[in-house]
Design a protein around this motif. Structure first.
Motif, PDB file in Angstrom:
ATOM      1  N   ARG A  60       0.947  -0.993  -0.064  1.00 53.68           N
ATOM      2  CA  ARG A  60       0.010   0.141  -0.271  1.00 53.68           C
ATOM      3  C   ARG A  60       0.795   1.732   0.226  1.00 53.68           C
ATOM      4  NH1 ARG A  60      -3.454  -2.023   5.159  1.00 53.68           N
ATOM      5  NH2 ARG A  60      -0.749  -2.686   6.066  1.00 53.68           N
ATOM      6  N   PRO A  81       0.696 -11.608  -5.291  1.00 56.26           N
ATOM      7  CA  PRO A  81      -0.971 -12.113  -4.506  1.00 56.26           C
ATOM      8  C   PRO A  81      -1.334 -11.510  -2.844  1.00 56.26           C
ATOM      9  CG  PRO A  81       1.665 -13.891  -4.358  1.00 56.26           C
ATOM     10  CD  PRO A  81       1.761 -13.031  -4.751  1.00 56.26           C
ATOM     11  N   SER A  84      -3.648  -7.057   1.550  1.00 55.30           N
ATOM     12  CA  SER A  84      -4.627  -6.575   3.023  1.00 55.30           C
ATOM     13  C   SER A  84      -5.949  -6.315   2.670  1.00 55.30           C
ATOM     14  CB  SER A  84      -3.417  -6.463   4.369  1.00 55.30           C
ATOM     15  OG  SER A  84      -3.419  -5.550   3.453  1.00 55.30           O
ATOM     16  N   TYR A  85      -7.429  -6.534   2.709  1.00 56.52           N
ATOM     17  CA  TYR A  85      -7.984  -5.554   2.818  1.00 56.52           C
ATOM     18  C   TYR A  85      -9.438  -6.395   3.389  1.00 56.52           C
ATOM     19  CZ  TYR A  85      -8.864 -10.351  -0.078  1.00 56.52           C
ATOM     20  OH  TYR A  85      -9.012 -11.696  -0.664  1.00 56.52           O
ATOM     21  N   LYS A 105      -5.040  -4.502  -3.423  1.00 52.18           N
ATOM     22  CA  LYS A 105      -4.923  -5.597  -3.794  1.00 52.18           C
ATOM     23  C   LYS A 105      -4.730  -5.143  -5.513  1.00 52.18           C
ATOM     24  CE  LYS A 105      -7.195 -10.493  -4.741  1.00 52.18           C
ATOM     25  NZ  LYS A 105      -8.029 -11.795  -4.545  1.00 52.18           N
ATOM     26  N   ALA A 130      -5.547 -12.645  -8.656  1.00 53.26           N
ATOM     27  CA  ALA A 130      -7.250 -11.639  -8.960  1.00 53.26           C
ATOM     28  C   ALA A 130      -7.728 -12.992  -7.694  1.00 53.26           C
ATOM     29  CB  ALA A 130      -8.406 -12.170 -10.225  1.00 53.26           C
ATOM     30  N   TYR A 144     -14.893  -5.971  -3.259  1.00 52.55           N
ATOM     31  CA  TYR A 144     -13.916  -6.562  -3.590  1.00 52.55           C
ATOM     32  C   TYR A 144     -14.454  -7.391  -4.672  1.00 52.55           C
ATOM     33  CZ  TYR A 144     -11.285 -11.062  -2.765  1.00 52.55           C
ATOM     34  OH  TYR A 144     -10.398 -11.514  -3.000  1.00 52.55           O
ATOM     35  N   GLU A 178      -2.933 -20.035   4.592  1.00 51.71           N
ATOM     36  CA  GLU A 178      -2.731 -19.914   5.624  1.00 51.71           C
ATOM     37  C   GLU A 178      -4.529 -18.494   6.047  1.00 51.71           C
ATOM     38  OE1 GLU A 178      -0.838 -20.476   4.363  1.00 51.71           O
ATOM     39  OE2 GLU A 178       1.041 -21.111   5.701  1.00 51.71           O
ATOM     40  N   LEU A 179      -4.035 -17.319   5.186  1.00 51.97           N
ATOM     41  CA  LEU A 179      -5.666 -16.905   5.387  1.00 51.97           C
ATOM     42  C   LEU A 179      -6.876 -17.604   6.271  1.00 51.97           C
ATOM     43  CD1 LEU A 179      -6.584 -14.511   2.145  1.00 51.97           C
ATOM     44  CD2 LEU A 179      -8.056 -15.750   4.139  1.00 51.97           C
ATOM     45  N   TRP A 180      -7.174 -18.637   5.793  1.00 49.22           N
ATOM     46  CA  TRP A 180      -8.738 -19.346   6.014  1.00 49.22           C
ATOM     47  C   TRP A 180      -8.317 -19.510   7.443  1.00 49.22           C
ATOM     48  CZ3 TRP A 180     -13.212 -17.784   5.224  1.00 49.22           C
ATOM     49  CH2 TRP A 180     -13.392 -17.415   3.482  1.00 49.22           C
TER      50      TRP A 180
END
Ligand SMILES: NC(=O)c1ccc[n+]([C@@H]2O[C@H](COP(=O)([O-])OP(=O)(O)OC[C@H]3O[C@@H](n4cnc5c(N)ncnc54)[C@H](OP(=O)(O)O)[C@@H]3O)[C@@H](O)[C@H]2O)c1
Length: 237
Positions: A60, A81, A84-85, A105, A130, A144, A178-180
């Motif tokens: 960012r 990839p 952060s959002y 993103k 994406a 999003y 890891e996001l999940w």
């Protein structure tokens, strides 16, 4: 295929980005990875071994991206990839949340490519990240969904502007990364169950399956301006 190739990954310290770095290193290449968290970066570098290096970066912040690529040196391949959002319904979220996916993103990847260009080989390749909500949006994140569609358009437009550098896009469905794994167990189970109901293949994907798609786009010399959907058929039902 990746011998002597040098890959930079913005967002390479976990999940899909890490898996791509790991595969390129295993195939004889080098990886320069970036992320915001120093501990995560250090742990990822230990796992990747001596053909990997890394630097802190926040996509960012253009100054941070510039410093990352200056430190990374010459590269052949770029994958971006990291993002952060937050997301939510148009009638429920603040403007900051609504705009967060475009800020990190979309513009994060746009400026990553811009600041990578001085270090990127003239026959290099870029893969943007994406997400399949581009074509089948969820009911809780209009901005999003639109951001992912915009990224697919950005990939086509950059392929035209930057040729012969190749630019492609990967647009996955729900992937067990890891996001999940950072989400509460019940939230994750609910999300995975409902994705399994929607996808033709009745399950979420793996980081390995997406990484193989990215490796194909990075290595196939006749692919440019395309988007691939490792989504188990989510977009078709
Ligand atoms: N997993 C899915 O279900 C799925 C589905 C479709 C699309 N995607 C997309 O795939 C991308 C990666 O997902 P993932 O599942 O691999 O997530 P992940 O495991 O959370 O990995 C994200 C990586 O990006 C880094 N990162 C996050 N924000 C960043 C920023 N502002 N600047 C630089 N690096 C940043 C993270 O490290 P730090 O936190 O330390 O910065 C980490 O290395 C996301 O853009 C996501 O939208 C994921």
């Amino acid at each position: 295929m990746f011998e002597n190739k040098r890959l930079a990954v913005i967002g390479g310290t976990s999940g899909i980005g890490f898996r791509v770095a790991e595969k390129v290193v295993a195939a004889g290449g080098e990886a320069v990875i970036g992320g915001r968290d120093a501990k995560r970066l250090e742990a990822a570098l230990v796992r990747l071994g001596s053909r990997a290096s890394g630097h802190l970066v926040d996509n960012r912040d253009q100054a941070s991206l510039k410093a990352f690529f200056r430190a990374a040196g010459a590269i052949d391949l770029l994958f971006t990839p990291g993002a952060s959002y937050s997301r939510g319904r148009i009638d429920e979220v603040s403007d900051d949340v609504a705009e967060s996916s475009f800020k990190s993103k979309f513009w994060g990847q746009y400026y990553a490519v811009k600041h990578a260009l001085p270090s990127l080989s003239k026959d290099g390749a870029v893969v943007l990240m994406a997400g399949a909500y581009s074509v089948r949006p969820a009911p809780n994140g209009a901005a999003y969904g639109a951001c992912n569609a915009a990224l697919e358009g950005l990939g086509r437009a950059l392929a035209v502007e930057l040729a012969p550098i190749r630019v492609n896009v990967v647009s996955p469905g729900t992937i067990d990364s890891e996001l999940w794994q950072r989400q509460p167990e019940a939230t994750r189970q609910d999300a995975f169950r409902s994705y399994g109901d929607l996808a033709l293949l009745k399950r979420v994907g793996t980081t390995d399956e997406v990484a193989e798609t990215v490796l194909f786009l990075l290595s196939n010399g006749y692919m440019t301006g395309s988007t691939l959907y490792p989504d188990g058929g989510f977009a078709l039902r």
